[in-house]
Design an enzyme around this catalytic site. Sequence first.
Site, PDB file in Angstrom:
ATOM      1  N   HIS A  89      11.466 -21.788  -0.845  1.00 24.95           N
ATOM      2  CA  HIS A  89      11.224 -22.482  -0.905  1.00 24.95           C
ATOM      3  C   HIS A  89      10.295 -23.106   0.083  1.00 24.95           C
ATOM      4  O   HIS A  89      10.945 -22.588   1.343  1.00 24.95           O
ATOM      5  CB  HIS A  89      12.264 -23.446  -1.088  1.00 24.95           C
ATOM      6  CG  HIS A  89      13.205 -23.776  -0.009  1.00 24.95           C
ATOM      7  ND1 HIS A  89      12.948 -24.288   1.299  1.00 24.95           N
ATOM      8  CD2 HIS A  89      14.522 -22.831  -0.210  1.00 24.95           C
ATOM      9  CE1 HIS A  89      14.540 -24.679   1.847  1.00 24.95           C
ATOM     10  NE2 HIS A  89      15.011 -23.619   1.006  1.00 24.95           N
ATOM     11  N   ASP A  91       9.426 -25.946   1.435  1.00 24.31           N
ATOM     12  CA  ASP A  91       9.140 -27.250   1.394  1.00 24.31           C
ATOM     13  C   ASP A  91      11.329 -27.590   2.780  1.00 24.31           C
ATOM     14  O   ASP A  91      11.766 -26.488   3.321  1.00 24.31           O
ATOM     15  CB  ASP A  91      10.113 -28.307   0.925  1.00 24.31           C
ATOM     16  CG  ASP A  91      11.913 -28.054  -0.414  1.00 24.31           C
ATOM     17  OD1 ASP A  91      11.911 -26.304  -0.143  1.00 24.31           O
ATOM     18  OD2 ASP A  91      12.959 -29.067  -0.109  1.00 24.31           O
ATOM     19  N   ASP A 122      15.108 -21.104   6.854  1.00 26.94           N
ATOM     20  CA  ASP A 122      15.619 -21.561   6.086  1.00 26.94           C
ATOM     21  C   ASP A 122      14.044 -22.395   5.994  1.00 26.94           C
ATOM     22  O   ASP A 122      14.058 -24.189   6.065  1.00 26.94           O
ATOM     23  CB  ASP A 122      16.780 -22.569   6.201  1.00 26.94           C
ATOM     24  CG  ASP A 122      16.918 -23.313   4.699  1.00 26.94           C
ATOM     25  OD1 ASP A 122      16.668 -23.156   3.619  1.00 26.94           O
ATOM     26  OD2 ASP A 122      17.772 -24.049   4.917  1.00 26.94           O
ATOM     27  N   GLU A 155      13.746 -28.502  -3.084  1.00 29.07           N
ATOM     28  CA  GLU A 155      15.302 -27.570  -2.217  1.00 29.07           C
ATOM     29  C   GLU A 155      16.086 -28.044  -1.880  1.00 29.07           C
ATOM     30  O   GLU A 155      17.027 -28.789  -2.146  1.00 29.07           O
ATOM     31  CB  GLU A 155      14.710 -26.291  -1.940  1.00 29.07           C
ATOM     32  CG  GLU A 155      16.645 -25.236  -2.386  1.00 29.07           C
ATOM     33  CD  GLU A 155      17.301 -25.408  -1.587  1.00 29.07           C
ATOM     34  OE1 GLU A 155      18.577 -25.244  -1.713  1.00 29.07           O
ATOM     35  OE2 GLU A 155      16.967 -25.970  -0.697  1.00 29.07           O
ATOM     36  N   GLU A 156      14.939 -29.018  -0.876  1.00 26.18           N
ATOM     37  CA  GLU A 156      16.260 -29.702   0.470  1.00 26.18           C
ATOM     38  C   GLU A 156      16.571 -30.665   0.019  1.00 26.18           C
ATOM     39  O   GLU A 156      17.119 -31.350   0.406  1.00 26.18           O
ATOM     40  CB  GLU A 156      15.239 -29.688   1.204  1.00 26.18           C
ATOM     41  CG  GLU A 156      15.123 -28.348   2.255  1.00 26.18           C
ATOM     42  CD  GLU A 156      16.806 -27.224   2.930  1.00 26.18           C
ATOM     43  OE1 GLU A 156      17.635 -27.553   2.688  1.00 26.18           O
ATOM     44  OE2 GLU A 156      16.182 -26.786   3.397  1.00 26.18           O
ATOM     45  N   HIS A 421      19.205 -26.633   8.922  1.00 26.56           N
ATOM     46  CA  HIS A 421      19.174 -28.105   9.170  1.00 26.56           C
ATOM     47  C   HIS A 421      19.208 -28.824  10.462  1.00 26.56           C
ATOM     48  O   HIS A 421      19.799 -29.891  10.558  1.00 26.56           O
ATOM     49  CB  HIS A 421      20.933 -28.592   8.473  1.00 26.56           C
ATOM     50  CG  HIS A 421      20.399 -27.801   7.027  1.00 26.56           C
ATOM     51  ND1 HIS A 421      20.586 -28.442   4.851  1.00 26.56           N
ATOM     52  CD2 HIS A 421      19.015 -27.189   6.721  1.00 26.56           C
ATOM     53  CE1 HIS A 421      20.187 -27.658   4.899  1.00 26.56           C
ATOM     54  NE2 HIS A 421      19.292 -26.908   4.839  1.00 26.56           N
TER      55      HIS A 421
END
Length: 447
Positions: A89, A91, A122, A155-156, A421
């Site tokens: 992903h 995003d 990520d 996705e996030e 994150h």
Amino acid sequence: MSERIRTRVRQLMPTAREELAALVAFRSIADARQAPPQECADAANWVADAFRAAGIGQVELIRTADGSDAVVGHQPGPSGAPTVLLYSHYDVQPAGDETLWQSPPFELTERDGRWYGRGAADCKGNVVMHLLALRALAADGPLPVGIRIVSEGSEETGAGGLEQLVLDRPDLFTADVVVIADTGNVAVGRPTVTTSLRGIANVVVHVETLAGELHSGMYGGSAPDALAALVQMLSTLRDHGGNTVVDGLDTAQDWDGAQYPEEQFRLDAGVLDGVRLTGSGSVADAVWARPALTILGVDAPPVVGSAAAIQPRASARLNLRVPPGMDSQRAQDALVAHLERSAPWGAHVTVEREAVGSPFRARTSGPGYTALTSAMETAFGAPLAEAGQGGTIPLCNVLAQQFPDAEIVLMGVEEPRALIHAPNESVDPSEIENLAVAEALFLQGLG
């Protein structure tokens, strides 16, 4: 073969750094309140162009139900060869408080041998890893297997656009093996596949006790405080050892794969000196095999500006992680019932349910896993470990239900030091290199 692939990937690493820098520069946050939507659109187009250049002939952008663009593509393989779907992903999470970053979050920066930037691990590092593997194989001619690619743009946010696309257009996702590149190794240099994901069951609990605020001097002592009631209710969700205790849920499962050493966990999590870890059993038991309750937020007056008043209402958002073998809907039911029973003084309780996500356990007995094990161990020069992950990837369950015969593999560049994150997210470039070598060898071996 392995040395030839290794040499090619290593020669391409400067290009990989340039591409990751270009990707990180996009503020591709799938929330128009936090970044211009054009950033996601530009990132999607970059990813599509990159996969075309890497040899995937049929690449397109498809608008999903949540408004995001999924990059999907297909390159047929030789007659009779299996097909592999490569997922990633583009995003990212918001950067948060940028003053906590040691370098600009959307500018790839090298420090102490690591590459820093939001999305470096990520999951943009995994996009680059796929590209490296495909280029390394393409140097030998046509790809040995059929390749499908999908890189999603939401996705996030968990908005579910790609999951709906799987249901609406299963032809875009048909594959014998699915590689979900959105997890990582238990440590840098230790090859790992993720075989289990915890599900999720969130709720928001509201507590009311009074018609309005009351002066704490005049009424404190007899007037029921909604915030105190909420605190008392929340305290019943963990025992004195920190174990999650929700009436009706089994909280004693054990993890039988790779362990997570306590000292490593303390370092990875930034646990302060003298503070004990919560829960009984091992760290792996607690974070991969057992339910875990986290208080995500509380609605209450802030300290600054607070008055001497008894609160008439208070709320909290709760996150319950659900391990494989446990039904997420039943776990949410148990949490709601526990909260309603634990309200003191007859306080009025209302519980809002949020959408649940099911846990996932991968099958590890097929030819795909056999080929991957050999490729990972060759690339890293170490035995393959199996680990769990506390997070949730709803796509895995949708794919498993839609394609029950497909093998689903979870791996990626997001090892613990990556701090996904969080501020100062980073990736170790050796993880990108080794995993690209492993993926190329895996695709070659499967073909």
